[in-house]
Design a protein around this motif. Structure first.
Motif, PDB file in Angstrom:
ATOM      1  N   ALA A   1       0.836  -1.210   0.000  1.00 55.93           N
ATOM      2  CA  ALA A   1       0.000   0.000   0.000  1.00 55.93           C
ATOM      3  C   ALA A   1       0.870   1.259   0.000  1.00 55.93           C
ATOM      4  N   LYS A   2       2.006   1.175   0.664  1.00 52.55           N
ATOM      5  CA  LYS A   2       2.883   2.340   0.722  1.00 52.55           C
ATOM      6  C   LYS A   2       3.921   2.355  -0.408  1.00 52.55           C
ATOM      7  N   LYS A   3       4.412   1.164  -0.767  1.00 54.39           N
ATOM      8  CA  LYS A   3       5.559   1.106  -1.671  1.00 54.39           C
ATOM      9  C   LYS A   3       5.194   0.839  -3.129  1.00 54.39           C
ATOM     10  N   SER A   4       3.930   0.867  -3.473  1.00 53.60           N
ATOM     11  CA  SER A   4       3.537   0.409  -4.810  1.00 53.60           C
ATOM     12  C   SER A   4       4.277   1.130  -5.933  1.00 53.60           C
ATOM     13  N   SER A   5       4.653   2.397  -5.701  1.00 49.54           N
ATOM     14  CA  SER A   5       5.313   3.145  -6.782  1.00 49.54           C
ATOM     15  C   SER A   5       6.720   2.603  -7.069  1.00 49.54           C
ATOM     16  N   ARG A   6       7.278   1.842  -6.138  1.00 42.72           N
ATOM     17  CA  ARG A   6       8.620   1.298  -6.345  1.00 42.72           C
ATOM     18  C   ARG A   6       8.569  -0.152  -6.836  1.00 42.72           C
ATOM     19  N   ILE A   7       7.376  -0.609  -7.104  1.00 42.91           N
ATOM     20  CA  ILE A   7       7.221  -2.000  -7.530  1.00 42.91           C
ATOM     21  C   ILE A   7       6.757  -2.045  -8.986  1.00 42.91           C
ATOM     22  N   GLN A   8       7.604  -2.584  -9.808  1.00 45.05           N
ATOM     23  CA  GLN A   8       7.287  -2.692 -11.236  1.00 45.05           C
ATOM     24  C   GLN A   8       6.485  -3.967 -11.470  1.00 45.05           C
ATOM     25  N   GLU A   9       5.217  -3.794 -11.838  1.00 43.71           N
ATOM     26  CA  GLU A   9       4.369  -4.966 -12.049  1.00 43.71           C
ATOM     27  C   GLU A   9       4.238  -5.299 -13.531  1.00 43.71           C
TER      28      GLU A   9
END
Lengths: 496, 110
Positions: free
Chosen positions: A346-354
């Motif tokens: 929820a907090k780190k989604s911007s750093r996770i490349q899906e």
């Protein structure tokens, strides 16, 4: 207010975690003091109350107790009728989510927005049903995230590992395998593959059959005559399965519900492993599929991470060790790491490349110049596992003279054979009259960070175009109005 | 090889009005629908098949060919097990069993 909340809405157990001010996630217990809540709902007949969790699982009447509703999230025909009212799987799930929200908010503060985890292979309808369930329970879904992705996020956070990780997530009802690259806080998903009906409850069912057979052999009678007793025996088989993860042999005694005597069940780990071998072979196929999708060999994997209660089975560990040549590691508490990872996500989604969860394309007649054959095929525009956000275009030609309307079927699925994909929508575009066949039409699909897909069709000659959001609107999807009405109704219910 | 957009509309009058994406149910009468119906009818008339026949495995195939075929079928039917089409989901389970049997026969047990 709890700002970052993750929920693992599991087949057998559900859990909620939130991110503490120090940046670490924590499981929030329910009002019964349990860290995980059994995903079971009981419709009490004497009082107007819905019991959720252990109380629902351990008592009550089978006809009024709902287990494993997650298995039916994509089945529009699966309705549970209680006292004349028909409940959809989304509504039953909403009761479970309501319990979590109501109980946990007393500890971590108000819960308004959440990340909810889903199996990697959940189809469009199941994902929509999950979002609808959360909305009915009074929560906005910030994002849906694949369960193994959430677990990997937690593993990377808690272990501080770097490298290529394969997550093997075998839960109560599904198996998911994800491969990802981790470098500090930065996570890049390479592929996610899932298998339906491949989890602990399938193993329980197989053991139940063995119990039935043994009982019949020893007493000549059937082990159960009704659902209530079947549930009891099923619980016994689950306990035996758990014991066989610790011991080489278990002894059990069972009786039926018509006083036909007692039978002694003697079961070895070896026998159990043989019984579930078919399922485990399927799981090996899935691991190989994930490796193939990411174009990797087993030796390219640095860490194999176990998630989900069924990974406690020793054969699962030894099987993976044989494939990868290294000992798989547990992701802390294998039952809790998905919820914990969801809170982190929820907090780190911007750093996770899906990546795209599925391939999107259209149905097209494809001409093979070599064989001179023309065949209806699924023509993929965005392949599964393409990093998101992304946009891809394919150019096609019209097949007949004087076509006035271009119709584009929107497909979801990887197979070239049209029979094996889902048609999840259709886009139509009016074009000018009197044109010969062979006019070019560009079909573009775009997939954004929120897993929203859009389709754009452009008729190149006339310049006419049409763009729509690709979203499944078939049977089982509630209208906004209906969703609002049911949400209102559900919020007024007593849920314990 | 080139692709031709499948378009069933021959005249404006016979087609639906241009609108937003429609549900899968709207595909009734399409070419895909006809293909599926023919396949289903053919399947009904056939006697039960062996796992080899179900998986298209022949004695002349090399180990690599068998492996590739089983991988292709697993990918197809594992995905079909989550299809929105209930009939396809049922077929998928039978096929997955046959695929596992073929793997064990040709490559041994796990």
């Amino acid at each position: 207010m709890a700002e970052y909340v993750g929920i693992d809405l599991g087949t057998t157990l559900s859990g909620l975690a939130y991110l503490k001010p120090d940046g670490n996630p924590e499981i929030v217990p329910n009002a019964d003091g349990e860290r995980l809540t059994p995903s079971v709902v009981f419709f009490e007949s004497h009082e107007d109350v819905k019991l959720v969790g252990s109380a629902a699982r351990d008592g009550g009447e089978p006809d009024r107790t709902i287990f494993q509703i997650k298995r039916y999230m994509d089945d529009p025909e699966h309705l549970v009728e209680i006292d004349g009212k028909k409940w959809t799987p989304a509504e039953i799930s909403a009761l479970i989510l309501s319990k979590l929200k109501r109980d946990c908010s007393k500890i971590c503060g108000d819960i308004n927005e959440v990340v909810i985890t889903v199996p990697a292979n959940f189809n469009e309808l199941a994902r929509k049903s999950t979002i609808a369930a959360a909305e009915m329970a009074g929560m906005k879904v910030r994002r849906l995230v694949n369960e193994p992705t959430a677990a990997a996020v937690y593993y990377a956070h808690s272990q501080g590992v770097k490298g290529r990780i394969l997550v093997f997530d075998m839960g109560g009802g599904t198996l998911d395998t994800t491969i990802l690259d981790v470098d500090g806080d930065s996570i890049k998903i390479l592929t996610s593959e899932g298998a339906r009906h491949l989890g602990g409850s399938n193993f329980d069912d197989i053991l139940l059959e063995a119990y039935e057979e043994q009982y019949k052999k020893q007493t000549g009678a059937a082990l159960y005559s009704g659902e209530r007793h079947r549930r009891r025996v099923l619980q016994a088989t689950e306990d035996a399965k758990k014991m066989l993860s610790k011991l080489q042999r278990v002894n059990d005694t069972v009786a039926n519900d018509t006083n036909s005597g007692i039978a002694r069940i003697d079961l070895s780990r070896d026998q159990f492993e043989k019984m579930i071998r078919n399922m485990l072979t399927r799981s090996v196929f899935l691991v190989e599929q994930a490796l193939d999708s990411a174009k990797l060999k087993p030796s390219d994997i640095d860490h194999v991470v176990l998630v989900g209660g069924s990974t406690r089975i020793p054969k699962v560990k030894s099987m993976l060790e044989k494939i990868f040549g290294k000992t798989p590691k547990s992701c802390g508490n294998v039952d809790e790491c998905v919820a914990l990872g969801a809170a982190l996500f929820a907090k780190k989604s911007s750093r996770i490349q899906e990546v795209c969860n599925a391939s999107y394309g259209t149905l097209a007649m494809v001409y093979n110049a070599k064989t001179k054959e023309e065949k209806l095929m699924n023509s993929i525009v965005i392949p599964k596992n393409t990093p998101i956000p992304c946009s891809r275009t394919q150019v096609y030609q019209t097949s007949e003279d004087n076509e006035r309307v271009i119709e584009v079927d929107i497909t979801q699925g990887e197979d070239e054979d049209a029979k094996f994909v889902d048609v999840i929508g259709r886009l139509t575009l009016d074009v000018p009259p009197n044109r010969p066949k062979g006019c070019e039409v560009a079909v573009t699909f775009s997939y954004d960070e929120n897993q929203r897909v859009r389709a754009l069709v452009v008729d190149k000659q006339s310049g006419r175009s049409k763009e729509v959001a690709v979203t499944y609107k078939g049977a089982g999807v509630l209208s906004d109005e209906e969703l609002k009405r049911r949400s209102h109704h559900l919020r007024a219910m007593r849920i314990e | 090889m080139f692709k031709i957009l499948k378009s069933l509309s021959k005249s404006l009058g016979s087609s639906a009005k241009a609108t937003e994406a429609k549900p899968a149910a709207a595909k009734e009468g399409t070419l895909l629908d006809k293909v599926s119906k023919v396949s289903a009818a053919a399947a009904k008339a056939e006697p039960p098949k062996s796992p080899e026949e179900m998986c298209g495995i022949t004695p002349k195939m090399s180990k690599d060919e068998v492996k590739a075929q089983l991988k292709l079928l697993f990918r197809r039917y594992n995905r079909s097990a989550s299809s929105l089409d209930a009939k396809l989901r049922n077929e998928a389970d039978r096929m997955l069993d046959a695929i596992v049997q073929m793997r064990e026969k040709h490559f041994g047990e796990i």
